[in-house]
Design a protein around this motif. Sequence first.
Motif, short mmCIF file in Angstrom:
data_model
loop_
_atom_site.label_atom_id
_atom_site.label_comp_id
_atom_site.label_asym_id
_atom_site.label_seq_id
_atom_site.Cartn_x
_atom_site.Cartn_y
_atom_site.Cartn_z
N ARG A 264 0.83 -1.20 0.00
CA ARG A 264 0.00 0.00 0.00
C ARG A 264 0.87 1.25 0.00
O ARG A 264 0.66 2.17 -0.81
N PHE A 315 -7.44 -4.45 1.66
CA PHE A 315 -8.57 -4.20 0.78
C PHE A 315 -8.13 -3.34 -0.40
O PHE A 315 -8.64 -3.48 -1.52
N ASP A 316 -7.17 -2.46 -0.17
CA ASP A 316 -6.93 -1.39 -1.13
C ASP A 316 -5.63 -1.47 -1.92
O ASP A 316 -5.43 -0.68 -2.84
N THR A 379 -8.07 -1.75 5.60
CA THR A 379 -7.83 -0.49 4.91
C THR A 379 -6.56 0.15 5.46
O THR A 379 -5.89 -0.39 6.34
N TRP A 380 -6.22 1.34 4.96
CA TRP A 380 -5.00 2.00 5.44
C TRP A 380 -5.09 2.36 6.91
O TRP A 380 -4.07 2.50 7.58
N ASP A 382 -5.22 0.78 9.72
CA ASP A 382 -5.02 -0.63 9.99
C ASP A 382 -4.47 -0.94 11.38
O ASP A 382 -3.81 -1.96 11.58
N ARG A 393 -13.65 -0.88 9.95
CA ARG A 393 -14.20 -0.31 8.72
C ARG A 393 -14.76 -1.39 7.78
O ARG A 393 -14.57 -1.34 6.55
N PRO A 397 -16.13 1.00 2.43
CA PRO A 397 -15.43 2.25 2.78
C PRO A 397 -15.43 3.23 1.61
O PRO A 397 -15.34 2.83 0.45
N GLU A 399 -13.27 5.66 0.50
CA GLU A 399 -12.11 5.82 -0.40
C GLU A 399 -11.84 4.57 -1.21
O GLU A 399 -11.35 4.64 -2.35
N ILE A 400 -12.18 3.41 -0.65
CA ILE A 400 -12.03 2.15 -1.41
C ILE A 400 -12.87 2.22 -2.67
O ILE A 400 -12.42 1.87 -3.77
N ASN A 465 -10.90 10.15 4.79
CA ASN A 465 -11.13 9.26 3.65
C ASN A 465 -12.06 9.88 2.62
O ASN A 465 -11.96 9.59 1.42
#
Length: 608
Positions: A264, A315-316, A379-380, A382, A393, A397, A399-400, A465
Motif C-alpha cells: 500500500r 482491501f486497497d 484499509t489503510w 489498519d 471499517r 469504505p 475511499e475504497i 477518507n
Amino acid sequence: PPNARWVLVSGADEFIQHGDTPEIPLSTQEYDGGVLHPAGYPAIADFTLRGQRPIWRFDSDSGSIEKTIWMERGRSRTFVRYTNLSENLVRFRVRPFVTLRWFHALRRGADPSFEALQTGPGSLSVRADGNAPCVHLGGSGWRLELCLDWYWNFHRRVERARGFDFAEDAFAPADFVAEVRPGHGVTLQLVADELQSASDVDASLARFDARSVSLVASAADPLEQRLRLAADQTLVHRGPALPGFTPEPNTVIAGYPWFGDWGRDTLISLPGLCLETGRASTAKTILLNYAQAIDQGMVPNRWPDAGDEPEYHAFDSALWFTHALAAYVRATDDTEVLDVLGTALLEIIDWHIRGTRHGIHMDPDDGLLTGGEDGLQLTWMDAKFEDWVVTPRRGKPVEINALWYAGLKFAEEAFARIGWRDAFDTDILSLIEDSFATRFWNPETGGLFDVVDGPDGSDPAIRPNQVIALAVAGDLFSPQQRASVLAQARNSLLTPVGLRSLAPGDPAYCAHYGGGPRERDGAYHQGPVWSWLLGMFIQASLKVGAPADELRGLREAMLAHLSDGVVGAVSELFQPEPPFGPEGAPAQAWGAAEWLRGLRLLRAANGR
C-alpha cells in the motif's frame, strides 16, 4: 534494505585533544538513570544538511572540528570523516560500539561469541555467532588501542516512550586514534564487505555529493529540492545485489527506521517518489514487479523482513496499484506497458467483481465493493493491538470505492487504447455513478459517510477518507457536495502539515498520541495528523476550484517541518493539536511523495 537490515554499530564515543590539554568529548551517550556520559553536546556549534550529507561543527577554545557521515549507495558501507579546522595538531580518539543486532531488536548481555580480530595497524573485524554480518572498522590514518570492553545499559529514550525494551549493551573492541594536522581529515570506515583505500574513500564522497546535486539539478525551488532528496532515500532494491553492480531501486521502504516493504505504501508513494522526480523507469520497474505477485486479484501488502512469502491482507493495495498504473501511463503515454500489465489490471477487476479473500467482492445492486472479516484491519487505517481491531471499517469504505471507480474508468480508457474491446462490463461504471453519491452522502453533516453497509449501518465519523474520495473521483458528486465536503475537511481536519485522522468532537477522538503499544495503536487513526493526506487535500481543493492562494500557507509549513524532527525528512504523523509536533516514523515515504505531488499541483495552479 528492505530485507536483512542489521545494526552493526550503534554509535561511538568521540574525543579530541590538543597537546597536553584534557580530552574534549564530542559525543553524548545516555545510560540508565538519565546519566549522560560523556557530555559532548555543549561543543556542538552548528549542524547543516548538505544535500543528503549531515555535517556537524564542534567548537572549543583550541579551534573547530567538522564531522560528516555518508553511506555508499548499494553497499553496506558507512564513512565518518573528521576534519581538523583548527590551527594546531588534533588527536582524535573514537571508540565504536558494536551490536551486530537485527534492526527490530536490542543487544542485551555480553555475547561470548563476539570476536575481534585485528587485521592491520588501524583496522579490525568483529564477528559473532548467528546471522549478523561481520563488521570491519578502521582505515588509513588510524592506529588501534585494543580494549575489548562491554558497555552496559545504554538508555534508548524513544523506545522507552513507545513502551518497548529500552536498555541496550554494546561491545567496544578498540579505540581508533589518529593525529590530524590543520586542514586535514581522517575517515573511520564501518563496512560489511571490505575496507577501502584512502583514494577510494575520497571517490566515494565525491560520488555521494555529485549524486545529491544531480537529484535536484532540475528543481529551482528549495522545498522541492529537499523533498526530492527525502524521496530518494526511500527508493531501495529488494533482492540480492550482484557483485560489482549498484542495484537499481525496485521498491520502497515505507519509513525509517522501523518499517519495511509494504504494498500500500509503495503504490501510494509511487507517483510522488518517481513521476514527480523524473524516475518513470523506476515507477515502471516497481509496477512490473508488483504485477508478478498479484494473486486472486490482490497485491501483497507486506513483504516479510525475511523469507519469500508475501502477505495479502489489504482491501486497497490492488486499487492503489491501478491508481499508480494510471498515473504512470498518463504521465508517460507508455501504452506498451499496457500490453504487459493489461492482464494484471483485468485480473484485479475480475476477482473484485466475483470475490476474493476476506469477503471482498462487488455488490451487484450498486456496483460498490464491500469486504471485511472479524479480527482483520484491511484499509489503510489498519491499527490493531492483540485482538483489538481499532478501526475495522467493515462494509463499503468511501475511499475504497472511489479508487474502485477511478480504476474502472482508467481500465476503460486503457483497454480501448490497446484494442481490448469488451474486456469487462462497463455498465458497472454507470451503476456506481448512479449509486455512489446517493449511498455516501450524509445530509446531516454535509459530508460523506466513512463506511456504508457496515455491521452497524453507516458510519458518520468525519475522517479524511472522504477527501481521498474527492481527490480521486470527485466527478461522482455535485459541485455543491464537493464544496461542502471540502469545507468540512478544512474546518475539522486540516492542519498546516496534514489532515487529522478523525475530527475533534467525535467521542473516539484522541487529542494526544503517545504511550505504549496499546495507547499508540488505539490513537493511531483516531486523531493524529497524517502527512501524506496533505497531497490529497491539495488535489481535492484544486478540483473543487479553491484558489491556490488559499493554500499558500501549506508550502511554508512543509518547508518549516523539514528543519524539525529528522532534518530533511517528512514525518509519518503529527500530534493532532497545536503545535503539531512530529510523531511516528521520522522519515516516511508517502509523506515525502505526497508533499512533492501536492507542491507540483500548487505550482501548476499558480501558473509556475
